[in-house]
Scaffold this motif. Structure first.
Motif, PDB file in Angstrom:
ATOM      1  N   ILE A 159      45.008  51.358  59.661  1.00 19.85           N
ATOM      2  CA  ILE A 159      43.893  50.539  59.173  1.00 19.85           C
ATOM      3  C   ILE A 159      44.282  49.845  57.864  1.00 19.85           C
ATOM      4  N   ALA A 210      46.628  47.063  58.722  1.00 21.45           N
ATOM      5  CA  ALA A 210      45.918  45.941  59.337  1.00 21.45           C
ATOM      6  C   ALA A 210      45.296  45.065  58.261  1.00 21.45           C
ATOM      7  N   ALA A 211      44.637  45.714  57.296  1.00 23.44           N
ATOM      8  CA  ALA A 211      43.951  44.942  56.258  1.00 23.44           C
ATOM      9  C   ALA A 211      44.952  44.252  55.343  1.00 23.44           C
ATOM     10  N   LEU A 212      45.997  44.989  54.942  1.00 24.95           N
ATOM     11  CA  LEU A 212      47.023  44.377  54.094  1.00 24.95           C
ATOM     12  C   LEU A 212      47.666  43.203  54.820  1.00 24.95           C
ATOM     13  N   GLY A 213      47.857  43.373  56.133  1.00 24.39           N
ATOM     14  CA  GLY A 213      48.564  42.380  56.929  1.00 24.39           C
ATOM     15  C   GLY A 213      47.848  41.056  57.026  1.00 24.39           C
ATOM     16  N   ILE A 214      46.518  41.032  56.840  1.00 18.32           N
ATOM     17  CA  ILE A 214      45.870  39.723  56.834  1.00 18.32           C
ATOM     18  C   ILE A 214      45.525  39.306  55.415  1.00 18.32           C
ATOM     19  N   GLY A 215      46.126  39.968  54.462  1.00 23.60           N
ATOM     20  CA  GLY A 215      46.017  39.475  53.104  1.00 23.60           C
ATOM     21  C   GLY A 215      44.848  40.020  52.317  1.00 23.60           C
ATOM     22  N   ALA A 216      44.423  41.247  52.630  1.00 21.15           N
ATOM     23  CA  ALA A 216      43.429  41.889  51.772  1.00 21.15           C
ATOM     24  C   ALA A 216      44.167  42.491  50.572  1.00 21.15           C
ATOM     25  N   SER A 217      43.542  42.428  49.408  1.00 21.02           N
ATOM     26  CA  SER A 217      44.173  43.041  48.233  1.00 21.02           C
ATOM     27  C   SER A 217      43.989  44.556  48.326  1.00 21.02           C
ATOM     28  N   GLN A 255      40.492  45.478  47.966  1.00 17.05           N
ATOM     29  CA  GLN A 255      39.678  45.168  49.149  1.00 17.05           C
ATOM     30  C   GLN A 255      39.958  46.151  50.276  1.00 17.05           C
ATOM     31  N   VAL A 256      41.222  46.542  50.411  1.00 15.91           N
ATOM     32  CA  VAL A 256      41.553  47.533  51.440  1.00 15.91           C
ATOM     33  C   VAL A 256      40.752  48.800  51.195  1.00 15.91           C
ATOM     34  N   HIS A 288      36.681  47.896  51.401  1.00 15.96           N
ATOM     35  CA  HIS A 288      36.168  47.413  52.688  1.00 15.96           C
ATOM     36  C   HIS A 288      36.489  48.357  53.834  1.00 15.96           C
ATOM     37  N   HIS A 289      37.588  49.086  53.730  1.00 15.00           N
ATOM     38  CA  HIS A 289      38.035  49.828  54.913  1.00 15.00           C
ATOM     39  C   HIS A 289      38.186  51.320  54.672  1.00 15.00           C
TER      40      HIS A 289
END
Ligand SMILES: Nc1ncnc2c1ncn2[C@@H]1O[C@H](COP(=O)(O)OP(=O)(O)O)[C@@H](O)[C@H]1O
Ligand SMILES: [Mg+2]
Lengths: 428, 265
Positions: free
Chosen positions: A312, A315-322, A325-326, A329-330
């Protein structure tokens, strides 16, 4: 390579040796199962014994013996403009004297002792509420004092020689007359939940302690939940892996194992003597218990954060979440069930904590209900402690009743933990 | 390899999208990638093949700086995206990852609704100004990922409830939603059944129209089927890189030949 099949030994799976081994194996398995069942049975038995003895004893506090009195409210002694400041003690004494015109002063004192000391305040309250009663007769049901409550419930036996019981024959005779006249009743003892503490068992209640516990837990939660989560997030997500962070980690684990009374001493030295916070106030108790809850919450939160699948995060890092935010948000939402469970367990531990609260003076005798976390108060466990220490017979059953209330609160909190966990799990 | 189609399938462009020069990666003491030079073309599918542990994923993760999140990893050399050094101080890795999307080996949709999965990227990067725009991006992305018809009636259902192949296409839609210029895929089909694999492969061929795709695969058939260019890695070295047809039918290096004929790997 030689022919393997020629060398293979022939086993007789039905031989007596095999059968005996098989039976021995079955026997030891049965043994293990029996031991396990026995252990569970023993634990359940202990629990059952504890619960029956506590509940059985608490049942004595379920009802409170009352007597119905009809007090004349003399217009010449009560000022309608200020009924509160009339001499209510005198009014009650006069009332008792009017019932027994023949009795001497000493006898009157004994007969008046049938009524709870709180009766005059109940009469006062009724008149303050409704001043039109002045000049009339007020009929009101008031608690009898503890010895007569015990007499009515059979805990004080009439067969006991007069000099060994707390009520004498004349008092019993007077009580029986009241009973014959149908003036004695035993309603449910709501006062146990709605009154504050009192020196008189028939008036004592848990409201002050419950409110104190509420403020204490509130303070404890408000402090330890955000701080614990913040610390856990830092340690788990940001802290560099070096000696210092290892040292901090070890110490957090150690802190969780420190006996609670040590936290009480610390709170006494720091919060009371140094910061000068009010003695016996729930805010101080909350601060102290927050220190105790922190390690539990930090450890639970870190475990919950660690348990979030790394896929997870990727996935978040891979679409450019800081990183932040990771986390918010997750990771944190997914870790929430674990965090909540840990927090509620920490709170459940805090609600029953007694020793540190004794040290910071939360076992003072306080009759008023606290209206803020800054006012001195007791908590449920310290109230139980105070009552258990009191000599009056009525406090025995009230102590047990207090324990039942505390247990109900604990079960409710654990139920809440399960409910929240289920709810979050369904969402994710 | 007797697939004759691959002779016809050459890259449509010669424009270079990514230039890598002298890329070295260390994990602590371990030298995982040794001096890799590669030019990845725009609007082309480039396949990375090689035995397991040879550094394919490591190199792929250099291209969107995912290796930054591995504490022990050290990357040196230059990697240019459209001529701009992505390891330059002025480049924000977070923004870079929106431009260079990634799809992982195991489908990893967020445990949120299908809609939220796709909308997440555009939302955090502020790509839309209104709900309508966001809806449009979500629909377009799901269409590009060939998933729209299957999920259009249940966008509010959670993404983890889909089948494996659908989940992987959802992950592709999620990556596509930020309008990346390059899409990195690390063994995207290894957790999928053959039918789902075929769907994803077809999809990869369509995605080539929009951007450059780099796919790591352990299946040489897959590399032959979907890619125009193939790079063969071995023990941290880039051994051979060229047109897929040439690499498979006429490898220059003996190690490549051994690998594709099944003698190493
Ligand atoms: N996070 C890591 N820490 C240490 N070593 C790693 C890490 N990731 C990969 N490696 C090592 O780097 C080498 C290349 O790995 P990888 O790029 O994952 O190979 P491939 O994807 O080609 O199978 C392997 O030897 C692997 O053990
Ligand atoms: Mg890999």
């Amino acid at each position: 390579m030689t022919d393997i099949s020629a060398q293979a030994p022939q086993f007789d799976w039905k031989s007596s040796g095999f059968t005996a081994r098989l039976q021995a194996r079955r026997r030891s398995e049965l043994w293990l199962r029996g031991l396990g069942l026995g252990a569970i049975g023993l634990a359940l038995l202990m629990l059952a014994i504890m619960l029956t003895s506590i509940v059985g004893s608490a049942l004595g506090a379920l009802r409170q013996t009352h007597v119905t009195i009809s007090v004349p409210i003399p217009a010449d002694q009560v000022d309608p403009a200020d009924p509160f400041s009339a001499n209510w003690r005198r009014i009650m004494q006069n009332y008792v004297a009017s019932l027994y015109p023949e009795a001497s002063a000493a006898e009157l004192r004994e007969l008046g002792g049938i009524l709870s000391k709180g009766a005059q305040f109940m009469v006062r309250e009724a008149v303050v509420e409704d001043p039109s009663l002045i000049g009339q007769t007020l009929t009101i049901s008031v608690p009898v004092s503890d010895p007569f409550d015990q007499l009515a419930k059979g805990f004080i036996k009439r067969e006991t020689p007069e000099n060994e019981r707390r009520v004498n024959d004349a008092q019993i005779a007077a009580f029986d007359v009241l009973d014959k006249a149908g003036l004695i009743s035993q309603p449910i003892n709501w006062g146990l939940l709605t009154n504050g503490d009192s020196r008189f068992p028939e008036l004592a209640g848990l409201r002050g302690a419950a409110v104190g516990t509420f403020y204490l837990l509130l303070t404890c939660f408000v402090l330890s939940f955000p701080v614990g989560i913040a610390a856990a997030i830092y340690l788990e997500e940001f802290a560099p892996k070096n000696r210092l962070s290892d040292f901090i980690e070890v110490n957090i684990n150690n802190l969780a194992a420190v006996p609670s009374v040590v936290f009480g001493l610390l709170a006494l030295a720091v919060f009371l003597n140094w910061f000068g916070l009010p003695r016996g106030a729930p805010i101080v108790g909350g601060l102290t218990l927050a220190l105790m809850s922190l390690p539990t919450i930090i450890i639970a939160t870190r475990a919950a954060l660690k348990a979030v699948p790394p896929s997870i995060r990727e996935a978040a890092l891979g679409i450019g979440a800081s990183h932040q935010q990771v986390i918010f948000h997750h990771v944190l939402p997914l870790a929430m069930p674990g965090i909540l469970t840990g927090t509620i367990l920490a709170m459940a531990q805090a609600i029953g904590e007694t020793a540190p609260l004794l040290l910071i003076g939360m076992n003072a005798f306080i009759t008023s209900i606290p209206t803020s976390p800054l006012e001195s108060a007791t908590t449920l466990p310290t109230q139980i402690f105070i009552w258990a220490d009191s000599p009056e017979r009525g406090f025995v059953s009230r102590t047990s009743a207090g324990i039942v209330v505390l247990l109900v609160a604990l079960v409710a909190m654990n139920g809440l933990a399960i409910y929240l966990r289920r709810k979050f799990e369904r969402r994710w | 390899m007797e697939d004759l189609r691959l002779m016809e399938r050459v890259a449509d462009t010669t424009r270079t999208k990514i230039t890598a020069r002298g890329v070295q990666v260390y994990y602590g003491e371990k030298h995982a990638l040794k001096d890799v030079d590669v030019d990845i073309l725009d609007k082309t599918v480039t396949a990375f093949i090689g035995p397991s542990g040879c550094g394919k994923s490591t190199f792929l993760r250099c291209l969107n700086r995912m290796n930054d999140t591995v504490a022990s990893a050290r990357v040196s050399g230059t990697i240019l995206l459209d001529g701009e050094d992505i390891y330059d101080r002025g480049v924000d890795p977070v923004q870079l990852r929106a431009r260079v999307g990634m799809v992982f080996q195991k489908p990893n949709p967020f445990p949120k609704s299908i809609y939220e999965n796709v909308a997440y990227g555009p939302r955090i990067h502020g790509l839309t100004r209104s709900k309508a725009e966001l809806d449009a991006i979500v629909e377009a992305s799901l269409r590009k990922a060939a998933l729209w018809n299957e999920v259009k009636d249940r966008l509010a259902d959670t993404g983890t409830g889909l089948s494996g192949g659908q989940q992987q296409r959802l992950c592709i839609a999620r990556a596509v939603a930020t309008h990346p210029e390059v899409l990195l895929m690390d063994e995207p089909c290894s957790a999928l059944d053959p039918i789902a694999t075929a769907q994803v492969e077809e999809l990869i061929d369509e995605l080539r129209a929009h951007f450059s795709v780099v796919i790591v695969t352990h299946s040489m058939q897959q590399a032959a089927r979907v890619s125009q260019r193939t790079a063969f890695f071995h023990l941290g070295n880039l051994v051979e890189y060229g047109e897929t047809g040439q690499v498979f039918t006429n490898p220059k290096d003996p190690r490549t030949e051994s690998y594709i004929t099944g003698r190493i790997g």
